[in-house]
Write a protein that holds these residues in place. Structure first.
Motif, mmCIF file in Angstrom:
data_model
loop_
_atom_site.group_PDB
_atom_site.id
_atom_site.type_symbol
_atom_site.label_atom_id
_atom_site.label_comp_id
_atom_site.label_asym_id
_atom_site.label_seq_id
_atom_site.Cartn_x
_atom_site.Cartn_y
_atom_site.Cartn_z
ATOM 1 N N VAL A 177 -27.327 -35.392 -2.428
ATOM 2 C CA VAL A 177 -26.078 -36.141 -2.637
ATOM 3 C C VAL A 177 -25.547 -35.925 -4.050
ATOM 4 O O VAL A 177 -24.370 -35.610 -4.261
ATOM 5 C CB VAL A 177 -26.300 -37.641 -2.359
ATOM 6 N N LEU A 178 -26.429 -36.086 -5.045
ATOM 7 C CA LEU A 178 -25.990 -35.910 -6.434
ATOM 8 C C LEU A 178 -25.609 -34.454 -6.709
ATOM 9 O O LEU A 178 -24.637 -34.185 -7.431
ATOM 10 C CB LEU A 178 -27.095 -36.351 -7.395
ATOM 11 N N GLY A 179 -26.383 -33.524 -6.131
ATOM 12 C CA GLY A 179 -26.059 -32.115 -6.329
ATOM 13 C C GLY A 179 -24.706 -31.763 -5.745
ATOM 14 O O GLY A 179 -23.913 -31.041 -6.373
ATOM 15 N N ALA A 180 -24.416 -32.256 -4.526
ATOM 16 C CA ALA A 180 -23.119 -31.980 -3.900
ATOM 17 C C ALA A 180 -21.982 -32.608 -4.714
ATOM 18 O O ALA A 180 -20.929 -31.991 -4.924
ATOM 19 C CB ALA A 180 -23.105 -32.516 -2.471
ATOM 20 N N THR A 181 -22.206 -33.837 -5.195
ATOM 21 C CA THR A 181 -21.174 -34.512 -5.989
ATOM 22 C C THR A 181 -20.918 -33.782 -7.297
ATOM 23 O O THR A 181 -19.772 -33.494 -7.666
ATOM 24 C CB THR A 181 -21.595 -35.960 -6.275
ATOM 25 N N PHE A 182 -21.990 -33.462 -8.011
ATOM 26 C CA PHE A 182 -21.834 -32.782 -9.296
ATOM 27 C C PHE A 182 -21.232 -31.394 -9.112
ATOM 28 O O PHE A 182 -20.341 -30.993 -9.873
ATOM 29 C CB PHE A 182 -23.187 -32.682 -9.990
#
Length: 454
Positions: A177-182
């Motif tokens: 989730v954080l990787g996709a957002t960043f």
């Protein structure tokens, strides 16, 4: 009422190369072939070299669907075609769904290849508008969430079961989730900076092209003035002979007087053309705003249109250096208003401690709404049969307003063009208004050119 302000383009808001930055079909097809090759290779290695058991048939079916989609795109569309955001986002959404299906068959988020969720998001962030990247990001998060709870076992050695702790799975979910957002935000911001730089370069090229175009016109104007001087001198002599021989009374005398007046006007125009590029003309000359209004209106007083001029303001009247280019540009705007007007042209100059404003209005039909956003570009003409003059075939190339706009903008002015609603006019007619605004300090420095390219 519609309006438009002209000056040096706001480079931060331009997007002159949007079409060139769209995703090409060929790009998506090539990337998908790479993904297909990687997926097929991973399944082959996992099955044949590692000996892990996995549903090869279903996995091959999912991969074959992507291959079929690529074949359809190659056969039905041009590889050089650039996709709009909607179809490009749809194809990236398919890639996310296809990857989710493969991960469902091979262990869900326990599969280390779950990291590939980031690829479509980065492509979207770099190429599509944020309003399309956001739903793709939500799709990624939704798919990752479902794969935490619904998936087939991770392929592993026969007779052994690999069960990862819930905390570890939660960590993988958070990292996806954080990787996709960043990745989406980072790629979007980097692409936006690249877009702004590209737009700035494109806008600079447009400005340079326009200045080069005007410089070429300056040379043509000087050549035309030189070539026309001799035949005009001959016409002047012939008209003088006619004035002496033809009685002043009667229609023929009036026509000869009109021809004489127009010849004089032609000579004045040629003198102006010769002086446009002469920065040393009238080196000690200065003009107040009232004198500018008087000079640009004087040649148009006898054309059947009433010209009303007014000057007022706060404090002392501003005075600037005489500039032939600016006078020619304003005179062209006045001539345009006279040609369009039904009966009256109003020229109002007013000033404050900060600004100097010159407004030219007429009671004519106004500018065509479909041309309002393009007025001032070369070869966009506003001439039509309603014009009082120059309506013959071939007249009006659209260069007059282009030259006037460029000349006054060289002096640092902001040019605004709009149509006037008939409801705000006493005579019930609409019309057009052209407003020039200078910073007073810049006006009093003598119309010094900020954008002149020699």
């Amino acid at each position: 009422m519609s309006s438009m302000a002209w000056r040096t383009p706001d480079l931060s808001n331009l997007d002159l190369g949007r079409r060139a930055r769209r995703l090409r079909v060929d790009t998506l097809v090539r990337l998908r072939w790479m993904a297909i090759a990687g997926q097929a290779g991973a399944i082959f290695v996992t099955s044949e070299f590692l000996g892990f058991s996995l549903p090869i048939g279903l996995c091959a079916l999912v991969i074959a669907m992507s291959a079929a989609l690529n074949m359809v795109l190659r056969l039905r569309t041009s590889m050089s075609q650039r996709l709009n955001d909607r179809p490009a986002a749809a194809l990236l959404a398919y890639d996310l769904v296809q990857l989710s299906a493969l991960l469902y068959l091979t262990g869900g988020l326990e599969n280390p290849f779950a990291l590939l969720f980031l690829a479509p998001i980065m492509i979207s962030g770099a190429s599509l508008a944020p309003r399309w990247t956001f739903p793709l990001g939500m799709l990624t998060i939704g798919a990752a969430t479902l794969l935490v709870f619904f998936h087939r076992p991770l392929p592993w050695f026969e007779g052994e079961a690999l069960t990862l702790p819930v905390t570890y799975l939660a960590g993988i979910w958070v990292s996806v989730v954080l990787g996709a957002t960043f990745a989406g935000i980072y790629a979007s911001r980097v692409a936006e900076e690249a877009r702004k730089l590209s737009d700035a370069l494109a806008a600079t090229e447009l400005i340079l092209a326009r200045e080069q175009h005007l410089s070429q016109l300056d040379g043509l104007a000087a050549a035309a003035a030189h070539e026309l001087g001799t035949p005009l001198a001959t016409i002047t002599l012939a008209v003088r002979e006619l004035v002496r021989q033809v009685p002043q009374e009667g229609p023929i005398g009036e026509d000869v007087a009109l021809i004489s007046q127009e010849v004089t006007r032609c000579r004045d125009i040629l003198r102006k053309l010769k002086s446009l590029g002469d920065d040393e003309a009238w080196p000690m000359g200065s003009m107040s705003i009232a004198q500018i209004v008087e000079e640009v209106t004087e040649p148009h007083q006898d054309f059947g249109v009433k010209i009303v001029a007014s000057c007022s303001g706060i404090g002392e009247e501003p005075i600037g250096r005489r500039n032939p280019g600016v006078l020619y540009g304003i005179g062209n705007l006045v001539e345009n208003a006279v040609d369009f007007a039904r009966s009256k042209v109003e020229i109002a100059a007013y000033w404050t401690a900060e600004r100097v404003t010159l407004q030219i209005t007429d009671d004519g039909p106004g500018f065509a709404p479909h041309l309002l956003d393009r007025i001032g570009e070369p070869y966009v003409t506003t001439r039509n049969p309603d014009r009082r003059a120059k309506s013959e075939e071939g007249a009006g190339l659209g260069l007059g307003l282009f030259i006037a706009k460029t000349l006054v903008e060289r002096s640092g002015a902001t040019m605004q063009i709009r149509n006037i609603s008939s409801s705000v006019r006493d005579n019930g007619h609409g019309g057009a208004a052209v407003t020039l605004v200078w910073q007073r300090q810049q006006f009093e420095q003598g119309f010094e050119s900020e954008h002149h390219i020699s």
